[in-house]
Motif scaffolding. Structure first.
Motif, PDB file in Angstrom:
ATOM      1  N   LEU A  42       0.633  -1.148   0.070  1.00  0.00           N
ATOM      2  CA  LEU A  42      -0.113   0.206   0.112  1.00  0.00           C
ATOM      3  C   LEU A  42       1.022   1.231   0.003  1.00  0.00           C
ATOM      4  CD1 LEU A  42      -2.687  -0.698   2.615  1.00  0.00           C
ATOM      5  CD2 LEU A  42      -2.922  -1.021  -0.564  1.00  0.00           C
ATOM      6  N   CYS A  43       1.313   1.064   1.370  1.00  0.00           N
ATOM      7  CA  CYS A  43       2.396   2.524   0.663  1.00  0.00           C
ATOM      8  C   CYS A  43       3.324   2.632  -0.519  1.00  0.00           C
ATOM      9  CB  CYS A  43       3.947   2.256   1.894  1.00  0.00           C
ATOM     10  SG  CYS A  43       3.681   2.119   2.982  1.00  0.00           S
ATOM     11  N   THR A  44       4.244   1.445  -1.693  1.00  0.00           N
ATOM     12  CA  THR A  44       4.443   1.547  -2.795  1.00  0.00           C
ATOM     13  C   THR A  44       3.139   1.788  -3.724  1.00  0.00           C
ATOM     14  OG1 THR A  44       6.274  -0.391  -2.194  1.00  0.00           O
ATOM     15  CG2 THR A  44       5.624   0.470  -4.429  1.00  0.00           C
ATOM     16  N   TYR A  45       2.085   1.277  -3.565  1.00  0.00           N
ATOM     17  CA  TYR A  45       0.779   1.483  -4.421  1.00  0.00           C
ATOM     18  C   TYR A  45       0.454   3.684  -3.946  1.00  0.00           C
ATOM     19  CZ  TYR A  45      -3.677   1.250  -7.508  1.00  0.00           C
ATOM     20  OH  TYR A  45      -4.629   1.739  -8.597  1.00  0.00           O
ATOM     21  N   GLN A  46       0.879   3.967  -3.113  1.00  0.00           N
ATOM     22  CA  GLN A  46       0.415   5.487  -2.751  1.00  0.00           C
ATOM     23  C   GLN A  46       1.213   6.403  -3.724  1.00  0.00           C
ATOM     24  OE1 GLN A  46       1.318   5.756   1.663  1.00  0.00           O
ATOM     25  NE2 GLN A  46      -0.625   6.977   1.228  1.00  0.00           N
ATOM     26  N   LYS A  47       2.511   5.473  -4.456  1.00  0.00           N
ATOM     27  CA  LYS A  47       3.702   6.880  -5.512  1.00  0.00           C
ATOM     28  C   LYS A  47       2.263   7.064  -6.699  1.00  0.00           C
ATOM     29  CE  LYS A  47       7.426   4.820  -3.199  1.00  0.00           C
ATOM     30  NZ  LYS A  47       8.904   3.990  -3.472  1.00  0.00           N
ATOM     31  N   GLN A  48       1.757   6.068  -7.183  1.00  0.00           N
ATOM     32  CA  GLN A  48       0.901   5.551  -8.476  1.00  0.00           C
ATOM     33  C   GLN A  48      -0.673   6.449  -8.138  1.00  0.00           C
ATOM     34  OE1 GLN A  48       0.321   1.888  -9.908  1.00  0.00           O
ATOM     35  NE2 GLN A  48       2.073   1.311 -10.066  1.00  0.00           N
ATOM     36  N   LEU A  49      -1.595   6.514  -7.101  1.00  0.00           N
ATOM     37  CA  LEU A  49      -2.433   6.853  -6.749  1.00  0.00           C
ATOM     38  C   LEU A  49      -2.320   7.748  -5.385  1.00  0.00           C
ATOM     39  CD1 LEU A  49      -5.122   7.248  -7.886  1.00  0.00           C
ATOM     40  CD2 LEU A  49      -5.802   4.826  -6.382  1.00  0.00           C
ATOM     41  N   THR A  50      -3.260   9.191  -5.446  1.00  0.00           N
ATOM     42  CA  THR A  50      -2.986   9.818  -4.256  1.00  0.00           C
ATOM     43  C   THR A  50      -4.101   8.766  -3.168  1.00  0.00           C
ATOM     44  OG1 THR A  50      -1.813  10.924  -4.893  1.00  0.00           O
ATOM     45  CG2 THR A  50      -3.665  12.095  -3.079  1.00  0.00           C
ATOM     46  N   PHE A  51      -3.591   8.761  -2.136  1.00  0.00           N
ATOM     47  CA  PHE A  51      -5.682   7.951  -0.988  1.00  0.00           C
ATOM     48  C   PHE A  51      -4.741   8.221   0.312  1.00  0.00           C
ATOM     49  CE2 PHE A  51      -3.208   4.434  -2.053  1.00  0.00           C
ATOM     50  CZ  PHE A  51      -2.784   4.113  -0.938  1.00  0.00           C
ATOM     51  N   ASP A  52      -5.011   8.072   1.443  1.00  0.00           N
ATOM     52  CA  ASP A  52      -4.490   7.894   3.135  1.00  0.00           C
ATOM     53  C   ASP A  52      -4.863   6.784   2.944  1.00  0.00           C
ATOM     54  OD1 ASP A  52      -4.351  11.262   3.194  1.00  0.00           O
ATOM     55  OD2 ASP A  52      -7.086  11.365   3.211  1.00  0.00           O
ATOM     56  N   LEU A  53      -3.384   6.846   4.134  1.00  0.00           N
ATOM     57  CA  LEU A  53      -2.821   5.264   4.817  1.00  0.00           C
ATOM     58  C   LEU A  53      -3.215   5.494   5.800  1.00  0.00           C
ATOM     59  CD1 LEU A  53      -2.452   2.312   4.169  1.00  0.00           C
ATOM     60  CD2 LEU A  53      -0.229   2.775   4.122  1.00  0.00           C
ATOM     61  N   ARG A  54      -3.471   4.631   6.862  1.00  0.00           N
ATOM     62  CA  ARG A  54      -3.158   4.534   8.196  1.00  0.00           C
ATOM     63  C   ARG A  54      -3.495   3.012   8.991  1.00  0.00           C
ATOM     64  NH1 ARG A  54      -7.634   8.833  11.203  1.00  0.00           N
ATOM     65  NH2 ARG A  54      -7.005  10.582  10.012  1.00  0.00           N
ATOM     66  N   VAL A  55      -3.066   2.460   9.993  1.00  0.00           N
ATOM     67  CA  VAL A  55      -2.620   1.544  10.541  1.00  0.00           C
ATOM     68  C   VAL A  55      -3.528   1.379  11.786  1.00  0.00           C
ATOM     69  CG1 VAL A  55      -1.125  -0.736  11.524  1.00  0.00           C
ATOM     70  CG2 VAL A  55      -0.600   0.654   8.964  1.00  0.00           C
ATOM     71  N   VAL A  56      -3.983   0.661  11.751  1.00  0.00           N
ATOM     72  CA  VAL A  56      -5.742  -0.092  12.828  1.00  0.00           C
ATOM     73  C   VAL A  56      -4.347  -1.728  12.824  1.00  0.00           C
ATOM     74  CG1 VAL A  56      -7.270  -1.317  14.449  1.00  0.00           C
ATOM     75  CG2 VAL A  56      -6.591   0.512  12.371  1.00  0.00           C
ATOM     76  N   HIS A  57      -3.576  -2.169  14.668  1.00  0.00           N
ATOM     77  CA  HIS A  57      -2.773  -3.122  15.320  1.00  0.00           C
ATOM     78  C   HIS A  57      -4.343  -4.151  16.491  1.00  0.00           C
ATOM     79  CE1 HIS A  57      -0.843  -6.179  16.269  1.00  0.00           C
ATOM     80  NE2 HIS A  57      -1.312  -5.710  17.702  1.00  0.00           N
ATOM     81  N   VAL A  58      -4.397  -4.679  16.436  1.00  0.00           N
ATOM     82  CA  VAL A  58      -5.959  -5.694  17.436  1.00  0.00           C
ATOM     83  C   VAL A  58      -4.771  -6.738  17.975  1.00  0.00           C
ATOM     84  CG1 VAL A  58      -7.597  -6.727  18.360  1.00  0.00           C
ATOM     85  CG2 VAL A  58      -8.097  -4.616  15.932  1.00  0.00           C
ATOM     86  N   GLU A  59      -4.884  -5.869  19.756  1.00  0.00           N
ATOM     87  CA  GLU A  59      -3.939  -6.878  20.473  1.00  0.00           C
ATOM     88  C   GLU A  59      -5.051  -7.600  21.258  1.00  0.00           C
ATOM     89  OE1 GLU A  59      -2.826  -8.619  23.708  1.00  0.00           O
ATOM     90  OE2 GLU A  59      -3.521  -6.453  24.339  1.00  0.00           O
ATOM     91  N   HIS A  60      -5.250  -8.969  20.536  1.00  0.00           N
ATOM     92  CA  HIS A  60      -6.648  -9.421  21.793  1.00  0.00           C
ATOM     93  C   HIS A  60      -7.077 -10.439  22.388  1.00  0.00           C
ATOM     94  CE1 HIS A  60      -6.450 -10.655  17.090  1.00  0.00           C
ATOM     95  NE2 HIS A  60      -7.515  -9.834  16.282  1.00  0.00           N
ATOM     96  N   GLY A  61      -5.320  -9.960  22.955  1.00  0.00           N
ATOM     97  CA  GLY A  61      -5.331 -10.631  24.691  1.00  0.00           C
ATOM     98  C   GLY A  61      -5.075 -11.939  24.770  1.00  0.00           C
ATOM     99  N   ILE A  62      -4.704 -12.348  24.117  1.00  0.00           N
ATOM    100  CA  ILE A  62      -3.868 -14.176  23.728  1.00  0.00           C
ATOM    101  C   ILE A  62      -3.033 -14.354  24.305  1.00  0.00           C
ATOM    102  CG2 ILE A  62      -4.939 -16.075  22.614  1.00  0.00           C
ATOM    103  CD1 ILE A  62      -6.499 -14.288  20.208  1.00  0.00           C
ATOM    104  N   ARG A  63      -2.135 -14.084  24.351  1.00  0.00           N
ATOM    105  CA  ARG A  63      -0.588 -14.292  23.882  1.00  0.00           C
ATOM    106  C   ARG A  63       0.553 -13.390  24.586  1.00  0.00           C
ATOM    107  NH1 ARG A  63       2.088 -14.091  19.592  1.00  0.00           N
ATOM    108  NH2 ARG A  63       1.008 -12.093  18.656  1.00  0.00           N
ATOM    109  N   GLY A  64      -0.083 -12.968  25.711  1.00  0.00           N
ATOM    110  CA  GLY A  64       0.969 -12.364  26.347  1.00  0.00           C
ATOM    111  C   GLY A  64       1.403 -11.236  26.016  1.00  0.00           C
TER     112      GLY A  64
END
Length: 455
Positions: A42-64
Motif C-alpha cells: 500500500l505504501c508503494t501504491y501511494q506513489k501511483q495513486l493519491t490516498f490516505d493510509l493509516r494502520v490499526v493493530h488489534v491486540e487480542h489478549g491471547i498470547r501475553g
C-alpha cells in the motif's frame, strides 16, 4: 520478480476497484508476514495513486508478552515510516467464554468490530479497511465451507470487496509474499497460534493443502479460480432469485409474506433460494435459517389448506388455497383488536334457529364446515370465496374488482375468515360453502354491531 509481484497486485486493485483517488485506507496490520506485506504494498501504491493510509493493530489478549511485542513492533515500524497507527486491545478469551464461541471466532469478531469502529471515527467520503488474506487463505476458506456443507455462496469464499473491507492480496500466494519481504529486508512476527493443530483452519493449512499441492502443484490456484467462478455463479443466481421473488411473493397487510404456489413451476434450487429469501424477510433476519427449514416449508405446499408450520423466530407458515403465508410472531394487523368488541358469535343447534332471516349485518353459517379457528381480520394474499353450490372458487381480489369496490377501500374491509377461505365479507356476501342446508346440524350466528343498520 518484485515488479511482477507488485504489478499483479496493482492490476488486481484496479480490476476490482478496491481503492480510489482520495480514499482513506485503514490497513489491519498484525505484524505477521501477510499484513506487513500488505502495508508495504500500500505504501508503494501511494506513489501511483493519491490516498490516505493509516494502520490499526488489534491486540487480542491471547498470547501475553508475545502479543504485546507484536503491537510494539507494528507501532515502531509505522513510526519509522510516519504512518499513523492505532493499537486496540480486546479480550478475545473473555468474549469467547461469554458468547460460547471458539477463541479463534471471538478474535475474528472483535478484530472486525475494532476495524469498523476505527473507520466510523474518520471523516472521509470513502473509507476502506484493507486486510491481508491471500490465495492460501482463500483455498482454505473454500475447503472449510465445503466440508461444512455450505451452499454456493459459502463455497465462493472471500470477496475482493465486501462493504468497507478490501483484500488486495487475494491475487498472490504466501511463498511470493515471504520472498517479497525478504527482498525488501522487512522482518515479520510469527504467531505461535498459527501452528496450533487445535484450530480447524490451521489443520487445513498445515495438513490438507500441502497434500493437495503434492497431488497437483497448482491446487491452490485452481481452488481460487473455482472460488471466483462460484462467486460469478452466485451473482447470477442472486439476480434470478430477486426476479422470482418479485414475481411469486407479495407483502400481506399483517406484515407477513405470501408465496404463490406457482413458484413450484421453477427449478427446485431456485425454489429454495426464493423461500430462503421470503423466510428471512418474514423473520427480519436470516441467521440460523437452515436447509431443513426450507425443505419443511417446501413440503407445506403439498399439505391441505389450513395446515401450519412453526419456523424460526416465531414465524408461522400457513398453507392457504393459492400458496403459503409466512406470518411474523407479532403481526402488524390490528383488525381483531379494533373490531372484536363489535362482533358477536353464538353457536346454536339447527333446530333452535328456526327460519333464517336475511339481514345485512347478521349472518348464519354451517358451523361443522369450519376447518380452522374463525378469524376477524383484513384481507391477505391468497384469500378466496366459494361462489356457488358446485364449489367453484374465486379470488377475493377478483370478487372485489367485480363488485366495483374502490381500491382505496379494499384494505379496510372487515372479513370473517376460516384460514384463507373467506366466510363473509362483512356488509357484502358470504361464501356459498358455509351456507346452511338440510344437512346442517349446528349453526354459527355472527352479528356485526358496526353497521349503520341491520336490514
Amino acid at each position: 520478480m518484485e515488479q511482477q509481484f507488485l504489478q499483479k497486485i496493482f492490476f488486481y486493485i484496479k480490476e476490482q476497484e478496491l481503492i480510489g483517488a482520495g480514499d482513506m485506507v485503514l490497513a489491519g496490520v498484525s505484524g505477521g508476514a501477510d499484513s506487513m506485506c500488505l502495508l508495504e504494498v500500500l505504501c508503494t501504491y501511494q506513489k501511483q495513486l493519491t490516498f490516505d493510509l493509516r494502520v490499526v493493530h488489534v491486540e487480542h489478549g491471547i498470547r501475553g508478552a508475545d502479543s504485546l511485542a507484536d503491537a510494539s513492533y507494528v507501532q515502531q515500524f509505522c513510526e519509522n515510516r510516519k504512518i499513523p497507527c492505532e493499537v486496540v486491545s480486546v479480550d478475545a478469551p473473555g468474549y469467547s467464554a461469554a458468547h460460547g464461541l471458539s477463541v479463534e471466532e471471538a478474535a475474528r469478531i472483535l478484530r472486525y468490530e475494532a476495524f469498523e469502529q476505527a473507520a466510523q471515527g474518520i471523516e472521509a467520503d470513502h473509507v476502506r479497511i484493507a486486510v491481508a488474506h491471500h490465495m492460501e487463505d482463500q483455498a482454505e476458506t473454500m475447503l472449510w465451507q465445503l466440508i461444512r456443507g455450505s451452499d454456493i455462496k459459502g463455497m465462493g469464499g472471500m470477496r475482493a470487496k465486501r462493504g468497507r473491507i478490501i483484500r488486495p492480496l487475494l491475487a498472490v500466494g504466501r511463498a511470493q509474499i515471504e520472498e517479497f519481504l525478504r527482498e525488501h529486508g522487512i522482518r515479520w512476527r510469527e504467531d505461535r497460534t498459527n501452528c496450533d493443530g487445535a484450530y480447524t483452519r490451521n489443520r487445513l493449512r498445515m495438513e490438507v493443502l500441502p497434500v493437495l499441492s503434492q497431488l497437483n502443484a497448482q491446487a491452490v490456484g485452481h481452488l481460487c479460480e473455482s472460488a471466483r467462478r462460484l462467486q460469478e455463479t452466485e451473482d447470477y443466481l442472486a439476480t434470478q432469485t430477486e426476479l422470482l421473488y418479485g414475481k411469486y411473493t407479495d407483502d400481506t397487510p399483517n406484515g407477513g409474506i405470501f408465496v404463490d404456489q406457482a413458484l413450484l413451476r421453477e427449478p427446485v434450487f431456485l425454489q429454495r433460494r426464493v423461500l430462503y429469501r421470503a423466510l428471512g424477510a418474514a423473520a427480519g433476519r436470516a441467521k440460523d435459517l437452515g436447509a431443513r427449514h426450507i425443505e419443511l416449508l417446501r413440503e407445506l405446499f403439498s399439505h391441505q389448506v389450513g395446515r401450519e408450520l412453526m419456523l424460526p423466530y416465531g414465524v408461522r407458515g400457513v398453507r392457504d388455497y393459492e400458496g403459503v403465508q409466512l406470518l411474523p410472531e407479532c403481526p402488524q394487523s390490528n383488525a381483531k383488536e379494533s373490531f372484536e368488541d363489535q362482533i358477536h358469535m353464538e353457536v346454536l343447534d339447527r333446530v333452535d334457529v328456526g327460519e333464517i332471516s336475511k339481514k345485512k349485518y347478521t349472518k348464519w353459517f354451517d358451523y361443522d364446515k369450519i376447518e380452522c379457528n374463525v378469524q376477524i381480520r383484513r384481507r391477505q394474499s391468497g384469500d378466496y370465496l366459494t361462489v356457488d353450490r358446485a364449489g367453484h372458487r374465486q379470488k377475493l381480489k377478483n370478487y372485489l374488482v367485480n363488485e366495483k369496490i374502490p381500491k382505496s377501500q379494499r384494505d379496510e374491509l372487515l372479513l370473517l375468515a376460516d384460514g384463507s377461505h373467506i366466510m363473509w365479507v362483512v356488509g357484502h356476501r358470504i361464501s356459498d360453502y358455509y351456507k346452511i342446508d338440510e344437512h346442517t346440524k349446528h349453526v354459527l350466528k355472527v352479528q356485526y354491531d358496526g353497521g349503520k343498520e341491520d336490514e
